[in-house]
Design a protein around this motif. Sequence first.
Motif, PDB file in Angstrom:
ATOM      1  N   HIS A 150       0.839  -1.200   0.000  1.00 21.81           N
ATOM      2  CA  HIS A 150       0.000   0.000   0.000  1.00 21.81           C
ATOM      3  C   HIS A 150       0.878   1.256   0.000  1.00 21.81           C
ATOM      4  O   HIS A 150       1.844   1.349   0.760  1.00 21.81           O
ATOM      5  N   PRO A 151       0.572   2.239  -0.852  1.00 17.41           N
ATOM      6  CA  PRO A 151       1.439   3.415  -0.974  1.00 17.41           C
ATOM      7  C   PRO A 151       1.559   4.258   0.293  1.00 17.41           C
ATOM      8  O   PRO A 151       2.539   4.998   0.455  1.00 17.41           O
ATOM      9  N   ALA A 152       0.599   4.169   1.198  1.00 16.65           N
ATOM     10  CA  ALA A 152       0.660   4.947   2.431  1.00 16.65           C
ATOM     11  C   ALA A 152       0.791   4.070   3.669  1.00 16.65           C
ATOM     12  O   ALA A 152       1.604   4.350   4.558  1.00 16.65           O
ATOM     13  N   ALA A 174      -1.231   7.073  12.101  1.00 14.70           N
ATOM     14  CA  ALA A 174      -1.958   7.764  11.034  1.00 14.70           C
ATOM     15  C   ALA A 174      -1.124   8.915  10.483  1.00 14.70           C
ATOM     16  O   ALA A 174      -1.096   9.163   9.265  1.00 14.70           O
ATOM     17  N   ASP A 175      -0.418   9.626  11.382  1.00 12.83           N
ATOM     18  CA  ASP A 175       0.455  10.713  10.934  1.00 12.83           C
ATOM     19  C   ASP A 175       1.536  10.211   9.993  1.00 12.83           C
ATOM     20  O   ASP A 175       1.905  10.893   9.035  1.00 12.83           O
ATOM     21  N   ARG A 176       2.054   9.013  10.253  1.00 10.04           N
ATOM     22  CA  ARG A 176       3.096   8.447   9.392  1.00 10.04           C
ATOM     23  C   ARG A 176       2.597   8.216   7.975  1.00 10.04           C
ATOM     24  O   ARG A 176       3.382   8.190   7.026  1.00 10.04           O
ATOM     25  N   THR A 177       1.323   8.014   7.832  1.00 12.81           N
ATOM     26  CA  THR A 177       0.748   7.720   6.521  1.00 12.81           C
ATOM     27  C   THR A 177       0.142   8.946   5.841  1.00 12.81           C
ATOM     28  O   THR A 177      -0.321   8.846   4.705  1.00 12.81           O
ATOM     29  N   ALA A 178       0.139  10.072   6.547  1.00 13.25           N
ATOM     30  CA  ALA A 178      -0.491  11.298   6.036  1.00 13.25           C
ATOM     31  C   ALA A 178      -1.980  11.103   5.762  1.00 13.25           C
ATOM     32  O   ALA A 178      -2.536  11.651   4.818  1.00 13.25           O
ATOM     33  N   MET A 179      -2.623  10.288   6.613  1.00 19.89           N
ATOM     34  CA  MET A 179      -4.058  10.046   6.499  1.00 19.89           C
ATOM     35  C   MET A 179      -4.736  10.516   7.781  1.00 19.89           C
ATOM     36  O   MET A 179      -4.107  10.615   8.837  1.00 19.89           O
ATOM     37  N   ALA A 183      -9.730   7.572   8.331  1.00 13.49           N
ATOM     38  CA  ALA A 183      -9.372   6.963   7.046  1.00 13.49           C
ATOM     39  C   ALA A 183      -8.281   5.914   7.239  1.00 13.49           C
ATOM     40  O   ALA A 183      -8.312   4.846   6.612  1.00 13.49           O
ATOM     41  N   PHE A 184      -7.334   6.208   8.122  1.00 15.34           N
ATOM     42  CA  PHE A 184      -6.254   5.258   8.391  1.00 15.34           C
ATOM     43  C   PHE A 184      -6.791   3.978   9.013  1.00 15.34           C
ATOM     44  O   PHE A 184      -6.441   2.871   8.589  1.00 15.34           O
ATOM     45  N   ALA A 190      -9.084  -2.871   6.417  1.00 13.17           N
ATOM     46  CA  ALA A 190      -9.487  -3.464   5.139  1.00 13.17           C
ATOM     47  C   ALA A 190      -8.303  -4.087   4.402  1.00 13.17           C
ATOM     48  O   ALA A 190      -8.450  -5.108   3.724  1.00 13.17           O
ATOM     49  N   THR A 191      -7.122  -3.486   4.540  1.00 13.30           N
ATOM     50  CA  THR A 191      -5.952  -3.928   3.778  1.00 13.30           C
ATOM     51  C   THR A 191      -5.157  -5.011   4.497  1.00 13.30           C
ATOM     52  O   THR A 191      -4.744  -6.003   3.890  1.00 13.30           O
TER      53      THR A 191
END
Length: 215
Positions: A150-152, A174-179, A183-184, A190-191
Amino acid sequence: MIQSPNLTKADRLAAFIEVFKLRVAVLAEPHSPGPVLLLAGADGKADARVVFRLHGFSALPADVRVAAHVDFDNDTNPLMSAMPDEISVPLNESLALEATAKAFLLESTESRCGRSAALNRLAEVLMLMVLRSAIDTGAQKPGLLAGLAHPALHRALVSIHETPSRQWTVDDLADRTAMSRSAFMSAFRATVGMTPMAYLGSWRLTLARRHLAAG
């Protein structure tokens, strides 16, 4: 606070290589019950490829050049548990893969000092390239490979893998993923197939079992 995403992918294999020992040994006999890495196909042909089979082969393909047994702490390594039963990577997928395969084949045809060790090291490099391809490809079903692809979300997973002792919160990850947090959480479940905190706990248990086994 949502950070701007880092466009450079984190090293998604580094923690696994540090925690688990990768050993690839060229087989004297063509069959192995466990994970097997094959180099198959003629040089320069479109069908030349590296093939990984998680559960080995009952009958090897007719065009196999070299076979090797793969041990990446298979019973305890969650990355190996997440691997599909078979991965086939064309040699022309990358110049590095093609060059390593050529060096491997050349070494296999010569009787020089340190031949066995050289073959095993080159086979390990080929296996790392197969793992890269598996991670880049991801998986259709939820799980670790899908998360690493996953890209994020892969940034959150790498953070967990590299610093499991940190008191992570969902907001931190969540901050690490910029989401956003919501949403994170939704994307991670789901992933990856579980919540971020459940995955963190699972990774910590994996490391704890390894420390206990090592005394």
